[in-house]
Enzyme design. Sequence first.
Site, PDB file in Angstrom:
ATOM      1  N   LYS A  33       0.889  -1.367   0.098  1.00  0.00           N
ATOM      2  CA  LYS A  33      -0.192  -0.349   0.072  1.00  0.00           C
ATOM      3  C   LYS A  33       0.932   1.169   0.147  1.00  0.00           C
ATOM      4  O   LYS A  33       1.819   1.472   0.831  1.00  0.00           O
ATOM      5  CB  LYS A  33      -0.953  -0.100   1.079  1.00  0.00           C
ATOM      6  CG  LYS A  33      -1.967   0.736   1.096  1.00  0.00           C
ATOM      7  CD  LYS A  33      -2.532   0.919   2.435  1.00  0.00           C
ATOM      8  CE  LYS A  33      -2.058   1.591   3.853  1.00  0.00           C
ATOM      9  NZ  LYS A  33      -2.028   3.229   3.803  1.00  0.00           N
ATOM     10  N   ASP A  60      -3.415   4.037  -1.438  1.00  0.00           N
ATOM     11  CA  ASP A  60      -4.791   4.758  -0.691  1.00  0.00           C
ATOM     12  C   ASP A  60      -4.358   5.979  -0.432  1.00  0.00           C
ATOM     13  O   ASP A  60      -3.488   7.233   0.349  1.00  0.00           O
ATOM     14  CB  ASP A  60      -4.110   4.472   0.763  1.00  0.00           C
ATOM     15  CG  ASP A  60      -4.857   4.558   2.107  1.00  0.00           C
ATOM     16  OD1 ASP A  60      -5.988   4.929   1.267  1.00  0.00           O
ATOM     17  OD2 ASP A  60      -4.163   4.309   2.708  1.00  0.00           O
ATOM     18  N   LYS A  62      -6.664   8.762  -0.639  1.00  0.00           N
ATOM     19  CA  LYS A  62      -8.669   9.198  -0.216  1.00  0.00           C
ATOM     20  C   LYS A  62      -8.940  10.348  -0.749  1.00  0.00           C
ATOM     21  O   LYS A  62      -8.789  11.119   0.143  1.00  0.00           O
ATOM     22  CB  LYS A  62      -8.162   9.116   1.699  1.00  0.00           C
ATOM     23  CG  LYS A  62      -8.189   7.615   1.933  1.00  0.00           C
ATOM     24  CD  LYS A  62      -8.028   8.361   3.651  1.00  0.00           C
ATOM     25  CE  LYS A  62      -7.597   7.004   4.108  1.00  0.00           C
ATOM     26  NZ  LYS A  62      -6.169   6.604   4.366  1.00  0.00           N
ATOM     27  N   ASP A  65     -14.048  15.238  -3.364  1.00  0.00           N
ATOM     28  CA  ASP A  65     -13.440  16.709  -3.095  1.00  0.00           C
ATOM     29  C   ASP A  65     -15.080  17.288  -4.302  1.00  0.00           C
ATOM     30  O   ASP A  65     -15.667  16.407  -4.765  1.00  0.00           O
ATOM     31  CB  ASP A  65     -12.461  16.851  -4.592  1.00  0.00           C
ATOM     32  CG  ASP A  65     -11.876  18.839  -4.628  1.00  0.00           C
ATOM     33  OD1 ASP A  65     -12.755  19.264  -4.391  1.00  0.00           O
ATOM     34  OD2 ASP A  65     -10.570  19.179  -4.654  1.00  0.00           O
ATOM     35  N   THR A 117     -11.211   5.826  10.986  1.00  0.00           N
ATOM     36  CA  THR A 117     -11.208   5.491  12.606  1.00  0.00           C
ATOM     37  C   THR A 117     -11.070   5.954  13.214  1.00  0.00           C
ATOM     38  O   THR A 117     -11.033   5.844  15.285  1.00  0.00           O
ATOM     39  CB  THR A 117     -10.197   4.027  12.283  1.00  0.00           C
ATOM     40  OG1 THR A 117      -9.284   3.983  12.227  1.00  0.00           O
ATOM     41  CG2 THR A 117     -11.521   3.136  11.945  1.00  0.00           C
ATOM     42  N   ARG A 209       3.144  -2.198  10.977  1.00  0.00           N
ATOM     43  CA  ARG A 209       4.301  -2.224  11.403  1.00  0.00           C
ATOM     44  C   ARG A 209       4.818  -3.387  11.984  1.00  0.00           C
ATOM     45  O   ARG A 209       5.862  -4.062  12.096  1.00  0.00           O
ATOM     46  CB  ARG A 209       3.794  -1.234  12.621  1.00  0.00           C
ATOM     47  CG  ARG A 209       4.433   0.231  12.082  1.00  0.00           C
ATOM     48  CD  ARG A 209       3.777   1.136  13.597  1.00  0.00           C
ATOM     49  NE  ARG A 209       3.019   1.230  13.539  1.00  0.00           N
ATOM     50  CZ  ARG A 209       1.800   2.562  13.812  1.00  0.00           C
ATOM     51  NH1 ARG A 209       2.577   2.935  14.520  1.00  0.00           N
ATOM     52  NH2 ARG A 209       0.707   2.467  13.588  1.00  0.00           N
TER      53      ARG A 209
HETATM   54  O1  C5P Z   1       1.525   0.132  11.276  1.00  0.00           O
HETATM   55  P1  C5P Z   1       0.062  -0.531  11.494  1.00  0.00           P
HETATM   56  O2  C5P Z   1      -0.680  -1.816  10.990  1.00  0.00           O
HETATM   57  O3  C5P Z   1      -0.922   0.250  12.226  1.00  0.00           O
HETATM   58  O4  C5P Z   1      -0.319   0.419   9.612  1.00  0.00           O
HETATM   59  C1  C5P Z   1      -1.818   0.411   9.445  1.00  0.00           C
HETATM   60  C2  C5P Z   1      -1.406   1.010   8.108  1.00  0.00           C
HETATM   61  O5  C5P Z   1      -3.235   1.169   7.620  1.00  0.00           O
HETATM   62  C3  C5P Z   1      -1.082   2.745   7.836  1.00  0.00           C
HETATM   63  O6  C5P Z   1      -0.798   2.670   7.046  1.00  0.00           O
HETATM   64  C4  C5P Z   1      -2.248   3.672   8.448  1.00  0.00           C
HETATM   65  O7  C5P Z   1      -2.243   4.861   7.838  1.00  0.00           O
HETATM   66  C5  C5P Z   1      -3.794   2.669   7.620  1.00  0.00           C
HETATM   67  N1  C5P Z   1      -4.588   3.148   7.820  1.00  0.00           N
HETATM   68  C6  C5P Z   1      -5.355   2.827   9.814  1.00  0.00           C
HETATM   69  N2  C5P Z   1      -6.278   2.926   9.335  1.00  0.00           N
HETATM   70  C7  C5P Z   1      -7.013   3.340   8.957  1.00  0.00           C
HETATM   71  C8  C5P Z   1      -7.128   3.588   7.931  1.00  0.00           C
HETATM   72  C9  C5P Z   1      -5.900   3.043   7.519  1.00  0.00           C
HETATM   73  O8  C5P Z   1      -4.360   2.467  10.500  1.00  0.00           O
HETATM   74  N3  C5P Z   1      -8.886   3.367   9.195  1.00  0.00           N
END
Ligand code: C5P
Length: 229
Positions: A33, A60, A62, A65, A117, A209
């Site tokens: 992503k 991604d 998003k 507009d 979220t 992560r």
């Molecule tokens: O490192 P981690 O597993 O928390 O990464 C989650 C990924 O998903 C990040 O790129 C974050 O920006 C994205 N994301 C999220 N929650 C959302 C939408 C996108 O964690 N509601």
Amino acid sequence: MGRDVIIPLDFSSAAEVYRFLDLFPDGERPYVKIGYELFYSEGLDIVKEIKARGFKLFLDLKLHDIPNTVGKGMAALAKLGADITNLHAGGGSAMMQAAAKALEGTQTKLIAVTILTSIGEEQLHSETLIDKPLAETAVAYAKLAKENGCQGVVCSPLEVPVIKAACGADFLTVTPGVRFADSAVGDQARVVTPAKAKELGSDYIVCGRPITGAADPLAAYRRAVAEFV
Ligand code: C5P
């Protein structure tokens, strides 16, 4: 469509991205992503290069507009050959239709963000002045997305059952907020394991992560695949 694990490339430079991607052998190219950080710092070139290297890609960005602007922006993004891209359902039906039309005839699937979220119940009511409960609003936005050309939504794994019930089993759910039972939660508030996300019916987990920050990212990726796919 099969389940898959998506790794967010939340790195600030192309060099870091390629160092990470080089860990994956031919024949084991993960779904990745690209979000704001990488896109705004490295631009279109990195998107094209990652596709050329054979990785599946969720772009991604998003979009949100007026319909004409989103339609034209999406038409430009359509040329990049991403496998999934997205917009905010809050932009409304005409905006989603314009985006869907721009992607017609391409392989790119369009999914919608319902309510971020990071927005809580209280903030939804006090700042956006939406007086319906958050869960009900998210499902209503998912239905609106489906009716206006989107093939799925980004949501929490915990919301998957109710979204599938409202929008159908083949409406895609792409779900961040995933952690191994023994990994650090970090800044995510509500997390589930890859195995739990599978049980809840998620189509794609976005797992960052726990993989990118692991001592052995390839082993961590394989562990996520083994639990989820
Ligand atoms: O490192 P981690 O597993 O928390 O990464 C989650 C990924 O998903 C990040 O790129 C974050 O920006 C994205 N994301 C999220 N929650 C959302 C939408 C996108 O964690 N509601």
